[in-house]
Each structure stands twice: as C-alpha cells, then as structure tokens.
Design a protein around this motif. Structure first.
Motif, mmCIF file in Angstrom:
data_model
loop_
_atom_site.group_PDB
_atom_site.id
_atom_site.type_symbol
_atom_site.label_atom_id
_atom_site.label_comp_id
_atom_site.label_asym_id
_atom_site.label_seq_id
_atom_site.Cartn_x
_atom_site.Cartn_y
_atom_site.Cartn_z
ATOM 1 N N CYS A 239 68.406 -16.495 0.598
ATOM 2 C CA CYS A 239 67.592 -17.110 1.572
ATOM 3 C C CYS A 239 68.040 -18.578 1.764
ATOM 4 O O CYS A 239 68.371 -18.645 2.936
ATOM 5 N N ARG A 244 67.611 -18.512 5.656
ATOM 6 C CA ARG A 244 66.605 -17.603 6.272
ATOM 7 C C ARG A 244 65.389 -17.962 5.731
ATOM 8 O O ARG A 244 65.099 -18.101 4.379
ATOM 9 N N VAL A 248 55.884 -15.797 5.213
ATOM 10 C CA VAL A 248 54.958 -16.137 4.169
ATOM 11 C C VAL A 248 54.866 -15.250 2.656
ATOM 12 O O VAL A 248 54.886 -15.496 1.658
ATOM 13 N N TRP A 249 54.356 -14.105 3.215
ATOM 14 C CA TRP A 249 53.899 -13.026 2.135
ATOM 15 C C TRP A 249 55.154 -12.827 1.388
ATOM 16 O O TRP A 249 55.290 -12.604 0.213
ATOM 17 N N GLU A 250 56.447 -12.861 1.938
ATOM 18 C CA GLU A 250 57.680 -12.412 1.440
ATOM 19 C C GLU A 250 58.107 -13.635 0.265
ATOM 20 O O GLU A 250 58.331 -13.526 -0.614
ATOM 21 N N LEU A 252 55.795 -15.630 -0.841
ATOM 22 C CA LEU A 252 54.796 -15.525 -2.117
ATOM 23 C C LEU A 252 55.323 -14.484 -3.063
ATOM 24 O O LEU A 252 55.315 -14.746 -4.391
ATOM 25 N N VAL A 253 56.112 -13.401 -2.790
ATOM 26 C CA VAL A 253 56.563 -12.475 -3.543
ATOM 27 C C VAL A 253 57.609 -12.965 -4.354
ATOM 28 O O VAL A 253 57.744 -13.002 -5.625
ATOM 29 N N GLN A 254 58.626 -13.484 -3.693
ATOM 30 C CA GLN A 254 59.554 -14.410 -4.368
ATOM 31 C C GLN A 254 59.231 -15.354 -5.401
ATOM 32 O O GLN A 254 59.702 -15.249 -6.533
ATOM 33 N N ILE A 322 55.200 -21.593 5.939
ATOM 34 C CA ILE A 322 54.011 -21.490 6.862
ATOM 35 C C ILE A 322 54.299 -22.170 8.169
ATOM 36 O O ILE A 322 53.878 -21.430 9.282
ATOM 37 N N GLU A 325 56.172 -19.505 10.163
ATOM 38 C CA GLU A 325 55.533 -18.539 10.509
ATOM 39 C C GLU A 325 54.437 -18.843 11.694
ATOM 40 O O GLU A 325 54.149 -18.030 12.651
ATOM 41 N N GLU A 326 53.887 -19.957 11.555
ATOM 42 C CA GLU A 326 52.510 -20.314 12.348
ATOM 43 C C GLU A 326 52.927 -21.111 13.241
ATOM 44 O O GLU A 326 52.253 -21.566 14.097
ATOM 45 N N VAL A 340 45.688 -22.585 0.336
ATOM 46 C CA VAL A 340 46.307 -21.301 -0.210
ATOM 47 C C VAL A 340 46.325 -21.801 -1.773
ATOM 48 O O VAL A 340 45.814 -20.797 -2.811
ATOM 49 N N LEU A 344 43.930 -19.782 -4.467
ATOM 50 C CA LEU A 344 44.255 -18.965 -5.825
ATOM 51 C C LEU A 344 43.832 -19.696 -7.093
ATOM 52 O O LEU A 344 43.406 -18.905 -8.036
ATOM 53 N N ALA B 171 63.978 -8.473 -5.144
ATOM 54 C CA ALA B 171 62.592 -9.007 -5.456
ATOM 55 C C ALA B 171 61.570 -8.181 -4.578
ATOM 56 O O ALA B 171 60.215 -7.896 -5.234
ATOM 57 N N LEU B 172 61.768 -7.652 -3.369
ATOM 58 C CA LEU B 172 60.744 -6.924 -2.899
ATOM 59 C C LEU B 172 60.418 -5.590 -3.430
ATOM 60 O O LEU B 172 59.404 -4.763 -3.850
ATOM 61 N N VAL B 183 46.409 -14.705 -2.124
ATOM 62 C CA VAL B 183 45.239 -14.910 -1.188
ATOM 63 C C VAL B 183 45.127 -13.456 -0.399
ATOM 64 O O VAL B 183 45.884 -12.813 -0.157
ATOM 65 N N TYR B 186 47.644 -12.737 2.539
ATOM 66 C CA TYR B 186 48.788 -12.341 2.257
ATOM 67 C C TYR B 186 49.249 -11.106 1.361
ATOM 68 O O TYR B 186 50.294 -10.620 1.368
#
Lengths: 392, 392
Positions: A239, A244, A248-250, A252-254, A322, A325-326, A340, A344, B171-172, B183, B186
């Motif tokens: 990234c 890049r 947000v979900w990606e 958080l996965v990383q 965030i 994205e927002e 968030v 958690l 990672a994905l 949460v 996400y």
C-alpha cells in the motif's frame, strides 16, 4: 557473532522429552536475582497464586502512573495493574547488555541510546504484571526488541530496508525462529547466514531464550503470530509503495495481521503457565485474541498519528483510511477511529467475560490479554509529548 | 456467491464445545455414498483399523500404477500405497461441481477443463490412502484447488496477479481462512469483500468444509502453514521481480515456507484422526514435517524444470540456484539437486523411524507424511510427457 544458548538449541532432537512443567501461577519477583526497590508496591499478580485473578470486567484499581501520562480524550481502555519505573529501568539495562554483548544489535551508540529511549522495559513491566521472574520479563523484552529490529532493518528505508527485498528478507527473518531443515551443508550455510545480520541474530537469540521458558506449542504459536505479522508487513509495504489507501475493512484485515498480536499471545508463557494449544485454537478464544490485539494496534494508530503525518512517507493508519473512505476531515476520522477502538474493547470485554466464566485457566488468559491492552495504552500515554500525541 | 456452510461457520461461538471425536482409524470407503468400481484392490489403509501401519522404513508393496508413469532416474522415493483412477475421476467430477455451483471458480469453460486436467483427484487419492470417506478426500481436494486459485489469481501474471499488489492480496487470502474480527459494520464489509473474488470464495469455502471434519487446533495448524506459504510466495516474487538468484541456502529457506507443507500437515485430519498440537509442535516432529515437505517440493522443482525453462519468466528452482552458485551446467546442477532430494528423503526416513518407535499415533502421522511424499512423486511421474519431464 553467535548468541549463547540458554538451555535449548535449534538442533533437532530424536526423542520426545516430556513437556516442561511450568508453574501455574506467579511466584513473585523476589525469587530472582533482581534487587527490588524497597518502596515498590506489592504486585497485583502475586495474589494469583491463591485465587484466580478477576476477569477483565472488574479490573483492580490502578497503580500510581507516570505523572507525564496523557490519555486521548474519550478513548476507553481498562487501567494498567502495575507500573514500576525501577523495574523497567533494570529491564532496559539488561536489554542493552544483551544487544551489546550477545547479538551486536544496533552497533552504533546513538541507536543503542534509542533502544533505551524506546523503553521496552516499561512496556513489558506494564503489560505483563503476572510475570513470575525477571527472566520472564526479559524474554518478552528481547522478543519485542527483535521484532522492532526486523521492522527497522528490513522494512524501514532509513535502516536499509527496501520494498523490493522486503519479502525475501522477511522469509529469512522467519527462519531465525522457525529453523531451516535440510542437508548438513546447507544447514551450515543457513546458520552462517543467520549470524551475519543483527536483526536475524536478535530474533534467533530472543527465540532461544523464549523457548527455554515456553512449551514447544507456545513457541509454535509465537512463530504463527510472527509470520502473520510479516504477512501484514508485506501488505502494508504494498500500500505504501503504491500510495494506495485501502478500504477501511481491508485496512483492518491487514492490521489484524500487522498487529501487536505476537506480544499479547505470549501472555501465558511470560506469566509462567500455558493455555493449551487446543483451547487457544477455539474460535471464541481466537476472537478474543483478535479483538484485543486489534484494539491495541488501533491505540497505536491514534497516539502515533501526528508523528506519522509529520513524517514524509505515505500515511497508513485507521484515521487516514476512514478519512479517505468517508471523505471527512482527519479530525472527524480520528473521532470515528476512537469509536471503532472503543467498540472493539467493549466487544473484547464481553467475549472475555463469557470465556472467563468457563474456568480459571481461560479467566487468567483473558486477564492477561486485558493486562496487555491496558499496559500498552498506558505505555503510549506515557510517551505523549515526546513520541506520541493525543490528537491529529 | 456464497458457499453453503457445511456445519460450521466463521461466526464466533460463546461457549467452548467439546472437541469432535474423530475416528482413530480409517473405516473404509464403503461407508460413503461413493460406488466403488468392483475390480478395485482392497485398500492398504483399511488394514490400519486392526494394526498400526508400518513405519515408512518398510513401506507396503506398490500397487499397479498408471502405465504412463516415468520417474527421474536416480530419484529416491518410497512407492505410493494406492492408486485408483475411478476414485480420482469421481473426486475431479465433484470438484468441478463445487467450482461451478458453489464458488464460481475459474468462470470460464477452458479454465474449468484445466482444473480437471490438473487432476487434483489423483493427487489426493495417491497422497491420502487412509482417508476414511470421500468427504475427507474432497476436503483435501478443495483446499488444493483453493491454494492453486490463490496462486493463479494473486501471484501469476496471466490471471491478473501483479508484483505490486501481491502482498496486499495475500493478506486478504489469509483472512479467507483466518477471519476478520472487528466491529459489525466492517465485518459485514469484509464478508462482502470475501464473496467478491473467486480465489477468496474458494479458500473460504474449502476452509469451511475442512473445519467441519478437523478440530480447531488442526484448522489453526492449517492457517499457520498457509501463511508460511504466502511468506514464501512474497519471497519468491521478490527474487523473480528482481531477477535475483538467491544462494542455495536462501533458496531452501524460501522453499521451506513456499512448499507443499500445508498439503502434508493435513494428513491426520484427512485420515480422520488428530495428532495433538502439543505433539505436532515438538522439534523432532517439526523436523520430520519440514524434511518431508522440503523433499516433496524439490521433487516438483525437478519434474517441472523443463516446463519452467520453456516459460518466459525468470528461473527460480533448486537446479538453477545450484548452477548459479557452483557455476556448473544445468545438467550437473540437476544431478546435484537429485542428491539433495535423496538426502532429504533419507533424513526424513531416519527421523520418522525414530519418532514412529515412540508410539502408534506418531507412527501413523509419520506414515501419513511418507504416503504424501510417495503419492506426490507418483503424481508428478504420471504427468511426465504432458506437464512434466524427467530431465532439464
């Protein structure tokens, strides 16, 4: 330079020794050679020998913390259960001795000073209040220093890391804790290779010390969480190289891989007991581990945001993901990231309370995760004004 | 498209269910719905219910193999213990049904034909002779197809993989088998993301089927071996991007991660029993696992060398690493790589014999590793003339 081996080696054994019998509760720091400052408060963890610690939903009252601690307003986190500057300093002294004399890490005086300034000692003292001996705290501190060394040397440009060699370098770093098995000639070349780099020497030595007090299953768990970390480093590196900002979900996965998780999941080994691998692998336990380590990692994103923004490199953090994205300001994104984080922590506390109700061993492990979460927050808060900040 | 869930889900559970009681020995394929060809030989594995299988140092006599099998001269490997074209075909048919109807993998007829041509069915039939049911073989076949899909889509340029996104994509891919915990908002985005790509759908679905017949600890072991694989993919990708041939020892380090290991270490789950995590983590067991998976992987390097050399991309194999390091011809390097392979197999067999002497459970697991090694070799030999070759 080769680190001395504290009782175990990477050499294969041909018979299966019985698992080491670890104490099931802390036995107090007085059993070690460390001379404790007389004014130190009795440890909270020392009570655990007679009664299991309370679950994280009812944490013990907070000790007196460093006066400079400044917390991010509205960031929810349980308070740490012990703080001890003298003990932290002792760990730092021993850590520098190890860096200098055993693994030749950061062979430059300024960098060694930076190692002290990082204050790994306070981190492990705050995060592992139930460690039964200084050796246990030192095991955690060496692993932390080794992990930072891998990041510094293989991922950060200022120490020589490059995007094009990160993947190959991280495979070598993993082999420092998950040894190569092949024919004698190439195993010898591998050992020479491991001895040739400060980050590899450090991780290898830190793992040897850890293996001396952990069970093979705990050592294997650590390997798994470290290779997850490196998967996350490679994802983050991609990234940043491409500038890049992931969804947000990606992100958080990383971050679930690129996280403090390896520090949290040694809580039982550093506490001198074992959560068996079969229990650790249960989905509900995995969820508690992930929620607590994800919250700890976002805590770092928040406290380090100003520093990261001041640096030249592409921004990679939950608030910036965030904001992108927002399409909102970084200040608004900072507040959303706090939410968030707090959600958690609350989700972790619910999961931990349910698991703690099933028995004292899981209760202790959940308390250990909570202790780490709390200690990590306090460690960050204690560095506000120097390394960290409470707002963007 | 969402795969149906075969009895388990990624959703966290709040109580700890008892571990599933897996059968301790194969029960024979006749217990499943598969109609067996009447002329099929009785399975070797079916005898294991009454007596533990012999250790790998004394393998059973070889079954009749595909007439087209051609082995590399001088390559030492134990013979496979069962071969069954009809059963392999049945697995292939079911695998294509899953790819078409459940996960929409390779949504193109030619690619689905390639899935059959790959013959995952014969691979799992050869490599898991003690699988108690077709469902167990299907679990192994789906994981194999999922692993290939991740490699195809995220690492190979012809399917859209790029060096600059490989780290983030992997990672994905890992989160498809090691779910995101955060949460609700996400987590929902993550599920949508997982459903959006054929490789992610395939790995997620394959893992769900695997979890239905494995213990949580076996599922967690698989996660560990897959993230090791992705560490190795990133290392290989770096070398290929930079056209850098690593030293032989570094190549072998990368290949220990980037290996068939995840296929071998499911041998107990696919066999319908469990080697407990504490035993699996023992250094001697880890060494046996590494030696057998390293040998299996070098076997692939040797049989696929001609195909790799005919392809346009930078060569990355043990023979090319040896040729570069020793400044010798590829033919000489091929012979030296055969010697490395053979020494690894012999080292594995010594280690396996010692471990097998400690009890029937480890003896069965070691037999499982040996079966995989042998079946993998036969699968490669059976593809000589089409995919593979016996010389450079």
């Amino acid at each position: 330079m080769k680190a001395p081996t504290p009782g175990t080696t990477d050499a294969p054994t041909t018979s299966l020794p019985p698992l080491p019998r670890l104490p099931t509760g802390p036995t107090g720091l007085g059993t070690t050679s460390l001379r404790l400052a007389p004014e130190r408060e009795p440890e909270v963890g020392a009570e655990a020998e007679h009664s299991p610690p309370a679950p994280p939903s009812s944490p013990p009252s907070s000790p007196q913390l460093a006066p400079s601690s400044q917390r991010i307003k509205g960031l929810y986190c349980p308070p740490p259960v012990r703080d001890d500057r003298a003990l932290a300093d002792e760990i730092n002294v021993r850590l520098v001795e190890w860096a200098e004399k055993e693994v030749d890490l950061y062979p430059d005086t300024d960098l060694r000073d930076a190692l002290v300034a990082f204050d790994a000692g306070r981190s492990v003292v705050l995060c592992h209040p139930d460690a039964p001996t200084v050796d246990h705290l030192m095991a955690a501190a060496r692993l932390l220093a080794g992990e930072n060394a891998v990041d510094d040397y293989f991922c950060e440009a200022e120490y020589g890391g490059t995007a094009h060699r990160r993947g190959a370098a991280l495979a070598l770093a993993q082999s420092a804790i998950d040894p190569a098995h092949n024919v004698p000639r190439y195993e010898a070349d591998w050992r020479t290779g491991m001895d040739s780099h400060p980050a590899l020497r450090s991780m290898r030595s830190a793992m040897e010390y850890f293996r001396a007090l952990a069970t093979p299953a705990q050592a294997h768990r650590f390997r798994h969480d470290i290779v997850n970390l490196y998967l996350g480093y490679n994802a983050e590196g991609d990234c940043i190289s491409q500038e890049r900002t992931p969804a947000v979900w990606e992100y958080l996965v990383q971050r679930q891989f690129n996280s403090f998780r390896p520090c949290l999941t040694i809580t039982d080994a550093i506490g001198g007991y074992e959560l068996p691998a079969a229990l650790f692998a249960e989905p509900a336990v995995q969820r508690a581990v992930a929620l607590s380590s994800n919250a700890s990692t976002i805590c770092n994103d928040l406290y380090s945001l100003r520093k990261e923004q001041a640096g030249g490199r592409f921004h990679y953090s939950l608030p910036t993901a965030i904001a992108a994205e927002e399409d909102c300001s970084i200040e608004d994104a900072f507040q959303k990231a706090i939410e968030v984080h707090n959600d958690l922590v609350h989700a972790f506390e619910r999961q931990a309370a349910e698991l703690s109700a099933t028995g004292p061993l899981l209760a202790r492990f959940m308390t250990g995760l909570s202790n780490w979460l709390a200690g990590n927050h306090e460690w960050h808060a204690g560095n506000v004004g120097t390394r960290y900040a409470t707002s963007p």
